[in-house]
Design a protein around this motif. Sequence first.
Motif, PDB file in Angstrom:
ATOM      1  N   PRO A 155       5.041   7.255  23.766  1.00 45.82           N
ATOM      2  CA  PRO A 155       4.742   6.213  24.748  1.00 45.82           C
ATOM      3  C   PRO A 155       4.103   4.959  24.153  1.00 45.82           C
ATOM      4  CG  PRO A 155       3.056   7.891  24.849  1.00 45.82           C
ATOM      5  CD  PRO A 155       4.071   8.365  23.832  1.00 45.82           C
ATOM      6  N   VAL A 156       3.543   5.071  22.932  1.00 49.79           N
ATOM      7  CA  VAL A 156       2.746   3.977  22.370  1.00 49.79           C
ATOM      8  C   VAL A 156       3.571   3.037  21.505  1.00 49.79           C
ATOM      9  CG1 VAL A 156       0.771   3.429  20.887  1.00 49.79           C
ATOM     10  CG2 VAL A 156       0.650   5.373  22.453  1.00 49.79           C
ATOM     11  N   LEU A 157       4.492   3.589  20.689  1.00 45.80           N
ATOM     12  CA  LEU A 157       5.185   2.783  19.681  1.00 45.80           C
ATOM     13  C   LEU A 157       5.919   1.575  20.265  1.00 45.80           C
ATOM     14  CD1 LEU A 157       5.782   2.572  16.658  1.00 45.80           C
ATOM     15  CD2 LEU A 157       7.813   3.979  17.018  1.00 45.80           C
ATOM     16  N   PRO A 158       6.657   1.714  21.376  1.00 41.21           N
ATOM     17  CA  PRO A 158       7.343   0.524  21.909  1.00 41.21           C
ATOM     18  C   PRO A 158       6.382  -0.611  22.267  1.00 41.21           C
ATOM     19  CG  PRO A 158       8.250   2.516  22.886  1.00 41.21           C
ATOM     20  CD  PRO A 158       7.026   2.931  22.133  1.00 41.21           C
ATOM     21  N   PHE A 159       5.247  -0.286  22.872  1.00 42.14           N
ATOM     22  CA  PHE A 159       4.274  -1.320  23.232  1.00 42.14           C
ATOM     23  C   PHE A 159       3.635  -1.922  21.971  1.00 42.14           C
ATOM     24  CE2 PHE A 159       4.569   1.718  26.672  1.00 42.14           C
ATOM     25  CZ  PHE A 159       4.736   0.904  27.783  1.00 42.14           C
ATOM     26  N   TYR A 160       3.371  -1.069  20.999  1.00 42.60           N
ATOM     27  CA  TYR A 160       2.765  -1.501  19.747  1.00 42.60           C
ATOM     28  C   TYR A 160       3.719  -2.427  18.992  1.00 42.60           C
ATOM     29  CZ  TYR A 160       0.134  -0.801  15.342  1.00 42.60           C
ATOM     30  OH  TYR A 160      -0.605  -0.969  14.199  1.00 42.60           O
ATOM     31  N   ALA A 161       4.981  -2.003  18.873  1.00 44.84           N
ATOM     32  CA  ALA A 161       5.945  -2.772  18.082  1.00 44.84           C
ATOM     33  C   ALA A 161       6.336  -4.077  18.750  1.00 44.84           C
ATOM     34  CB  ALA A 161       7.196  -1.923  17.818  1.00 44.84           C
ATOM     35  N   GLY A 215      -1.279   8.044  25.499  1.00 45.98           N
ATOM     36  CA  GLY A 215      -1.466   7.121  26.615  1.00 45.98           C
ATOM     37  C   GLY A 215      -2.931   6.875  26.930  1.00 45.98           C
ATOM     38  N   ILE A 216      -3.743   7.936  26.946  1.00 46.43           N
ATOM     39  CA  ILE A 216      -5.162   7.789  27.265  1.00 46.43           C
ATOM     40  C   ILE A 216      -5.897   6.993  26.186  1.00 46.43           C
ATOM     41  CG2 ILE A 216      -7.334   9.061  27.557  1.00 46.43           C
ATOM     42  CD1 ILE A 216      -5.693  11.306  28.856  1.00 46.43           C
ATOM     43  N   LEU A 217      -5.640   7.319  24.923  1.00 46.16           N
ATOM     44  CA  LEU A 217      -6.351   6.644  23.832  1.00 46.16           C
ATOM     45  C   LEU A 217      -5.973   5.174  23.706  1.00 46.16           C
ATOM     46  CD1 LEU A 217      -6.290   9.363  21.008  1.00 46.16           C
ATOM     47  CD2 LEU A 217      -8.190   8.732  22.492  1.00 46.16           C
ATOM     48  N   SER A 218      -4.782   4.813  24.190  1.00 44.56           N
ATOM     49  CA  SER A 218      -4.358   3.407  24.085  1.00 44.56           C
ATOM     50  C   SER A 218      -5.252   2.488  24.905  1.00 44.56           C
ATOM     51  CB  SER A 218      -2.902   3.266  24.534  1.00 44.56           C
ATOM     52  OG  SER A 218      -2.763   3.549  25.928  1.00 44.56           O
ATOM     53  N   GLY A 229      -7.467   0.642  22.561  1.00 44.88           N
ATOM     54  CA  GLY A 229      -6.786  -0.113  21.512  1.00 44.88           C
ATOM     55  C   GLY A 229      -5.465   0.535  21.183  1.00 44.88           C
ATOM     56  N   ILE A 230      -4.437  -0.260  21.030  1.00 43.65           N
ATOM     57  CA  ILE A 230      -3.100   0.286  20.824  1.00 43.65           C
ATOM     58  C   ILE A 230      -2.975   1.009  19.483  1.00 43.65           C
ATOM     59  CG2 ILE A 230      -2.060  -1.733  19.723  1.00 43.65           C
ATOM     60  CD1 ILE A 230      -0.518   0.339  22.601  1.00 43.65           C
ATOM     61  N   GLN A 231      -3.891   0.697  18.521  1.00 45.62           N
ATOM     62  CA  GLN A 231      -3.859   1.379  17.226  1.00 45.62           C
ATOM     63  C   GLN A 231      -4.583   2.720  17.258  1.00 45.62           C
ATOM     64  OE1 GLN A 231      -5.191  -1.679  17.661  1.00 45.62           O
ATOM     65  NE2 GLN A 231      -4.228  -3.175  16.286  1.00 45.62           N
ATOM     66  N   VAL A 232      -5.460   2.915  18.240  1.00 43.27           N
ATOM     67  CA  VAL A 232      -6.333   4.098  18.261  1.00 43.27           C
ATOM     68  C   VAL A 232      -5.542   5.416  18.251  1.00 43.27           C
ATOM     69  CG1 VAL A 232      -8.066   5.344  19.630  1.00 43.27           C
ATOM     70  CG2 VAL A 232      -8.263   2.871  19.296  1.00 43.27           C
ATOM     71  N   PRO A 233      -4.457   5.571  19.020  1.00 46.27           N
ATOM     72  CA  PRO A 233      -3.724   6.848  18.966  1.00 46.27           C
ATOM     73  C   PRO A 233      -3.242   7.211  17.571  1.00 46.27           C
ATOM     74  CG  PRO A 233      -3.033   5.576  20.868  1.00 46.27           C
ATOM     75  CD  PRO A 233      -3.898   4.672  20.052  1.00 46.27           C
ATOM     76  N   PHE A 234      -2.806   6.217  16.780  1.00 51.66           N
ATOM     77  CA  PHE A 234      -2.329   6.511  15.430  1.00 51.66           C
ATOM     78  C   PHE A 234      -3.474   6.958  14.532  1.00 51.66           C
ATOM     79  CE2 PHE A 234       0.508   3.039  16.999  1.00 51.66           C
ATOM     80  CZ  PHE A 234       1.633   3.819  17.177  1.00 51.66           C
ATOM     81  N   LEU A 235      -4.634   6.327  14.665  1.00 54.86           N
ATOM     82  CA  LEU A 235      -5.789   6.711  13.858  1.00 54.86           C
ATOM     83  C   LEU A 235      -6.286   8.094  14.258  1.00 54.86           C
ATOM     84  CD1 LEU A 235      -7.700   3.292  13.832  1.00 54.86           C
ATOM     85  CD2 LEU A 235      -6.011   4.173  12.202  1.00 54.86           C
ATOM     86  N   PHE A 236      -6.219   8.404  15.551  1.00 57.78           N
ATOM     87  CA  PHE A 236      -6.605   9.735  16.022  1.00 57.78           C
ATOM     88  C   PHE A 236      -5.657  10.788  15.454  1.00 57.78           C
ATOM     89  CE2 PHE A 236      -6.141  13.190  19.134  1.00 57.78           C
ATOM     90  CZ  PHE A 236      -7.455  13.617  19.230  1.00 57.78           C
ATOM     91  N   ALA A 237      -4.357  10.508  15.461  1.00 60.51           N
ATOM     92  CA  ALA A 237      -3.375  11.450  14.912  1.00 60.51           C
ATOM     93  C   ALA A 237      -3.615  11.665  13.419  1.00 60.51           C
ATOM     94  CB  ALA A 237      -1.956  10.936  15.153  1.00 60.51           C
TER      95      ALA A 237
END
Length: 417
Positions: free
Chosen positions: A25-31, A150-153, A156-164
Motif C-alpha cells: 500500500p505504501v510504495l505507489p504513494f512513496y514513488a 498503512g498505519i506507520l505511514s 512519515g511515508i519512509q517509516v514503514p520501510f525503516l520499520f521493516a
Amino acid sequence: MNRSPLIVILTTVFIDLVGFGIVIPVLPFYAEGTTFNATPRTVGLLFASYSIMQLIFSPILGGLSDKYGRRPVLLISIIGTGIGFLVLGFAQSLSMLFVGRILDGITGGNISTAQAYIADITTKENRASGMGLIGAAFGVGFVFGPMIGGILSRWGIQVPFLFAAGLCFVNAVLLYFRLPETVTAHRPPEHSAVQGRGFNQLIASLKQPRLPIVLTIYFLSIVAFSIMVTGFSLYTMFRFGYDAQHTGYLFAYVGIIAIVIQGGLIGRLVKQFGELPLIVAGCLCMAISLFAVPFVSPAAGGLAGLLIGGGVLSIGNSLATPVLTSVASKTASPEQLGTIMGVTQSTASLARAVGPSLTALLIASPIAHPGADGQSHYMSDHSLFVTFWTGAAIMFVAFLLAFYFSRVTTEQSVHPA
C-alpha cells in the motif's frame, strides 16, 4: 519437530511477508511523491523488479543452501532484505528505489530454503504439518504487512520501510543465535531447496496426464491476482483519493478473509463440494470481481462496493489457489512429490513476475490512456478499466479451463477407459 528452530524459521517467513506486505500500500504513494515523481508504469516496474529478481535468485539461494548450509544463506538473505529496505527508506532518487527493490528481490528468494529447512528437521509423517505452518506464517504476514504499512505511514511515508528493516535485523540476530545448521559434511540435505526447478525436471513433470492444465490454471490465477495487488493502490489513490493508511486497511481486510477460508473453512468445503467445483467457483468469483471493481467509485458503490469487490476476489483466490496446489500434488507418485511441488512453486514465482510486469505495461500504456501525442503519461479511468479487465479476461480463460478440466475428470471417473 524441534520447536526452537521451527519458531525461528516461521518467524523468518512471517517477517519476509510482513516486509513484502508493507510495501504494497505504501510504495505507489512513496514513488509518486514529489521527490521521485514516478509514473504509474514506473510503480508497476518497481513491483515487477522484486518478483523478477526473486524468480531468478530463489533457485540460486536454494542451491547455495544445499552446498553451504541453510543457516548462512538464511542469515545473509535476511540481512540483505533489511539493507534493501534501508535503501528504500533513505532513497533520494528513483534509481535508488529500484536498487532497493532489486536487492530485496535478490535476497528475498529464501522461502524455498526455509521450506527445505523444515524438510530437514521433520519426518515424513509430520512434514505436511510443518509445511502447513509455513503457509500459515505466509498468510498471516501478508495480512499484517499492509496494515502495518498503512498505519506507520501516518508518521512519515519512509517509516514503514525503516520499520521493516528493523524487523529484518532483529530476525537476523534471532537466527544467528537460535538456528542450528541442518546440512553438514556428514549430513547431506534431506530435501534439495532447488528440487523441481531444473528445465529437464519441468519437462518431465509436465508429462503427468493432468498436471499441465492444472499448472496453467494456477499460473493464470496468480497472474490475475498479482495484477490486482499491483494496481489496487493506484486505483484507490486515483479514484477515491485514499492514502496508504486506508489502502492498507483494505488489503488487511482481503487478507483476513483469506486466512478464515484457507485456515478454517477450506477442508470442510472440499469435503462437502469436492475439489474441482471449488476451483471452478473460485476462478469465476475472481473473474467477476476483476470485471466489476473498475465500475466502483465514490458515487457508485463507494466503500461498500470496494469491500464487496475485494471480498469476492479474496474468496475466489482462497478457494482456487490452495485446491489447485492440492490437485497438482495428487498427480505425482510419492517419489515425485518433491519435484512436482518445486515445479508448482516455480510456476507461482513466474506468475508473480508476469503479473506486475503486465500491469506496468497496461496501466499507463497508449492503448490504456492515449494522449494527444499518442503517448501515455498519467492514469485515467480508461487505463483502470483496461488493466482490471485484462485481469478479468485472464481469469475467464482460467474459468473455462477449470470447467473443461472438471467435466473431463468427472466423465473419466464415471466412465474409466
